[in-house]
Structures are given as structure tokens and as C-alpha cells.
Design a protein around this motif. Structure first.
Motif, PDB file in Angstrom:
ATOM      1  N   UNK A   1      43.876 130.804 -18.417  1.00 16.21           N
ATOM      2  CA  UNK A   1      42.292 130.630 -18.415  1.00 16.21           C
ATOM      3  C   UNK A   1      41.726 131.345 -19.597  1.00 16.21           C
ATOM      4  N   UNK A   2      40.302 131.074 -19.889  1.00 16.00           N
ATOM      5  CA  UNK A   2      39.827 131.574 -21.013  1.00 16.00           C
ATOM      6  C   UNK A   2      38.273 132.050 -20.673  1.00 16.00           C
ATOM      7  N   UNK A   3      37.621 132.930 -21.191  1.00 15.49           N
ATOM      8  CA  UNK A   3      36.245 133.276 -21.056  1.00 15.49           C
ATOM      9  C   UNK A   3      35.777 133.755 -22.437  1.00 15.49           C
ATOM     10  N   UNK A   4      34.395 133.550 -22.466  1.00 15.44           N
ATOM     11  CA  UNK A   4      33.842 133.989 -23.740  1.00 15.44           C
ATOM     12  C   UNK A   4      32.753 134.942 -23.191  1.00 15.44           C
ATOM     13  N   UNK A   5      32.572 136.156 -23.948  1.00 21.45           N
ATOM     14  CA  UNK A   5      31.713 136.987 -23.371  1.00 21.45           C
ATOM     15  C   UNK A   5      31.359 138.038 -24.704  1.00 21.45           C
ATOM     16  N   UNK A   6      30.205 137.785 -24.889  1.00 21.55           N
ATOM     17  CA  UNK A   6      29.546 138.589 -25.980  1.00 21.55           C
ATOM     18  C   UNK A   6      30.275 138.410 -27.364  1.00 21.55           C
ATOM     19  N   UNK A   7      30.553 137.149 -27.531  1.00 23.01           N
ATOM     20  CA  UNK A   7      31.201 136.884 -28.831  1.00 23.01           C
ATOM     21  C   UNK A   7      32.877 136.963 -28.673  1.00 23.01           C
ATOM     22  N   UNK A   8      33.375 137.463 -27.720  1.00 24.96           N
ATOM     23  CA  UNK A   8      34.652 137.877 -27.773  1.00 24.96           C
ATOM     24  C   UNK A   8      35.522 136.885 -26.736  1.00 24.96           C
ATOM     25  N   UNK A   9      36.356 136.053 -27.309  1.00 24.23           N
ATOM     26  CA  UNK A   9      37.163 135.155 -26.406  1.00 24.23           C
ATOM     27  C   UNK A   9      38.275 135.619 -25.841  1.00 24.23           C
ATOM     28  N   UNK A  10      38.374 135.777 -24.446  1.00 24.58           N
ATOM     29  CA  UNK A  10      39.767 136.295 -24.135  1.00 24.58           C
ATOM     30  C   UNK A  10      40.433 135.067 -23.288  1.00 24.58           C
ATOM     31  N   UNK A  11      41.831 135.025 -23.863  1.00 23.27           N
ATOM     32  CA  UNK A  11      42.721 133.913 -23.145  1.00 23.27           C
ATOM     33  C   UNK A  11      43.600 134.611 -22.301  1.00 23.27           C
ATOM     34  N   UNK A  12      43.811 134.506 -21.187  1.00 14.30           N
ATOM     35  CA  UNK A  12      44.876 135.048 -20.213  1.00 14.30           C
ATOM     36  C   UNK A  12      46.043 134.159 -20.089  1.00 14.30           C
ATOM     37  N   UNK A  13      47.300 134.460 -20.312  1.00 13.34           N
ATOM     38  CA  UNK A  13      48.432 133.856 -20.230  1.00 13.34           C
ATOM     39  C   UNK A  13      49.573 134.516 -19.441  1.00 13.34           C
ATOM     40  N   UNK A  14      49.416 134.094 -18.083  1.00 10.34           N
ATOM     41  CA  UNK A  14      50.020 134.675 -17.030  1.00 10.34           C
ATOM     42  C   UNK A  14      51.460 134.302 -17.227  1.00 10.34           C
ATOM     43  N   UNK A  15      52.312 135.387 -16.805  1.00  8.92           N
ATOM     44  CA  UNK A  15      53.558 135.225 -16.942  1.00  8.92           C
ATOM     45  C   UNK A  15      54.563 134.432 -15.508  1.00  8.92           C
ATOM     46  N   UNK A  16      55.395 133.951 -15.603  1.00  8.76           N
ATOM     47  CA  UNK A  16      56.028 133.289 -14.569  1.00  8.76           C
ATOM     48  C   UNK A  16      56.503 134.357 -13.794  1.00  8.76           C
ATOM     49  N   UNK A  17      56.521 134.051 -12.292  1.00  6.69           N
ATOM     50  CA  UNK A  17      57.015 135.087 -11.191  1.00  6.69           C
ATOM     51  C   UNK A  17      58.377 135.437 -11.489  1.00  6.69           C
ATOM     52  N   UNK A  18      59.355 134.450 -12.135  1.00 10.06           N
ATOM     53  CA  UNK A  18      60.794 134.875 -12.279  1.00 10.06           C
ATOM     54  C   UNK A  18      60.935 136.100 -13.573  1.00 10.06           C
ATOM     55  N   UNK A  19      59.956 136.194 -14.320  1.00  6.92           N
ATOM     56  CA  UNK A  19      59.879 137.049 -15.417  1.00  6.92           C
ATOM     57  C   UNK A  19      59.484 138.372 -15.441  1.00  6.92           C
ATOM     58  N   UNK A  20      58.358 138.260 -14.232  1.00  2.00           N
ATOM     59  CA  UNK A  20      57.724 139.532 -14.331  1.00  2.00           C
ATOM     60  C   UNK A  20      58.782 140.678 -13.734  1.00  2.00           C
ATOM     61  N   UNK A  21      58.542 141.938 -14.151  1.00  2.00           N
ATOM     62  CA  UNK A  21      59.281 143.069 -13.658  1.00  2.00           C
ATOM     63  C   UNK A  21      59.052 143.279 -12.101  1.00  2.00           C
ATOM     64  N   UNK A  22      60.132 143.534 -11.462  1.00  7.78           N
ATOM     65  CA  UNK A  22      59.965 143.760  -9.962  1.00  7.78           C
ATOM     66  C   UNK A  22      61.073 144.908  -9.697  1.00  7.78           C
ATOM     67  N   UNK A  23      60.407 145.515  -8.459  1.00  9.95           N
ATOM     68  CA  UNK A  23      61.087 146.732  -8.065  1.00  9.95           C
ATOM     69  C   UNK A  23      62.044 146.253  -6.824  1.00  9.95           C
ATOM     70  N   UNK A  24      63.454 146.843  -6.970  1.00 12.77           N
ATOM     71  CA  UNK A  24      64.275 146.255  -6.120  1.00 12.77           C
ATOM     72  C   UNK A  24      64.439 147.642  -5.293  1.00 12.77           C
ATOM     73  N   UNK A  25      64.239 147.205  -3.934  1.00  7.82           N
ATOM     74  CA  UNK A  25      64.521 148.401  -2.819  1.00  7.82           C
ATOM     75  C   UNK A  25      65.964 148.782  -2.688  1.00  7.82           C
ATOM     76  N   UNK A  26      66.484 149.775  -2.637  1.00  7.30           N
ATOM     77  CA  UNK A  26      67.585 150.245  -2.410  1.00  7.30           C
ATOM     78  C   UNK A  26      67.907 150.275  -0.887  1.00  7.30           C
ATOM     79  N   UNK A  27      69.116 149.725  -0.522  1.00 10.41           N
ATOM     80  CA  UNK A  27      69.505 149.704   0.938  1.00 10.41           C
ATOM     81  C   UNK A  27      70.185 150.739   1.458  1.00 10.41           C
TER      82      UNK A  27
END
Length: 137
Positions: free
Chosen positions: A111-137
Motif C-alpha cells: 500500500x502507499x500514501x502521500x502525506x505532506x509531500x512524502x510518499x510512503x510505500x509499505x511492502x509487507x513481508x510474507x508470513x513465512x519470513x517474519x521472525x517468530x518466537x518459538x515457545x519452549x515445551x
């Protein structure tokens, strides 16, 4: 003719830096016209591209993704005729940048937005590459 990248990249930041270098310096005589500065940040769940586009209206900005390449173009235009210019330092032109996206980006959720002359484009990462915390059993 578009510049070409000559190597593969393991780290997406290396790719962003190389693309930025290509568009800033050109490769094999290729020169880009109407470029603009960008900042690229990485958060835990996304990459953020911020571009300064002063004087550009939302209607004159286009963000597209095609075949793994994010393209951003904008057109800075004069809004009214104020007579014959005596001094004209501001440029009215088409500005363009392209970025090859790493495979870790979820292309259909950008997604992208333009606010006060600054364009911000957000590129979300795929779920499988996001860091995740693994619970220790």
C-alpha cells in the motif's frame, strides 16, 4: 536501455543498495532522468520506502508492481500560468524510480500514501519470513 544488475543477492538490503546505486550512478552509460531521493527502512513485518515528492499532487503519482518490480512515477506540473517567467529554477517533469522486490515481499498487499509531500510505500513481508518466537515445551 535500462541498466542491468550483474550479480545475485542473498540479503534484500544488498539488492536495494545496488538498485539505488544503479539509478543514482547509471550502468554502462545508462542515465536516469528525473530521479528523486528515497529512504528504505526495514521493520519486523515490512519494508518502508519513503520518497520526497514536494509539490506533487496525489492524482499525479502512480505506484505499480509488475513481475517483481515496484515502479513509482510522479509528475510535477505547474498549476497556473503566471506570465512569462523571468527566473525559473523549479523543474516540472516526470520522476521515476523502480525497485526489484525481494521474494520475501507479499506483492498483493503493498500500500502507499502521500502525506505532506512524502510518499510512503509499505511492502509487507510474507508470513513465512517474519521472525517468530518459538515457545519452549
Amino acid at each position: 536501455m535500462l541498466p542491468t544488475l550483474r550479480r545475485s543477492f542473498d540479503n534484500p538490503w544488498d539488492l536495494f543498495r545496488e538498485v539505488d546505486r544503479v539509478f543514482r550512478d547509471g550502468v554502462q552509460g545508462a542515465v536516469t532522468s528525473g530521479s528523486y531521493p528515497v529512504d528504505i527502512h526495514e521493520t519486523e513485518d515490512a519494508y518502508l520506502i519513503e520518497a520526497d515528492l514536494p509539490g506533487v499532487q496525489k492524482e499525479h503519482v502512480e505506484v505499480s508492481v509488475d513481475s517483481g518490480v515496484l515502479s513509482v512515477s510522479a509528475e510535477r506540473t505547474a498549476t497556473e500560468n503566471r506570465g512569462e517567467p523571468r527566473v525559473q529554477e523549479r523543474r516540472f517533469e516526470r520522476l521515476e524510480r523502480s525497485f526489484r522486490l525481494p521474494q520475501s515481499v507479499q506483492g498483493d498487499a503493498i500500500d502507499a500514501k502521500l502525506h505532506e509531500g512524502v510518499l510512503t510505500v509499505r511492502l509487507p513481508k510474507r508470513e513465512e519470513v517474519k521472525p517468530r518466537r518459538v515457545e519452549i515445551q
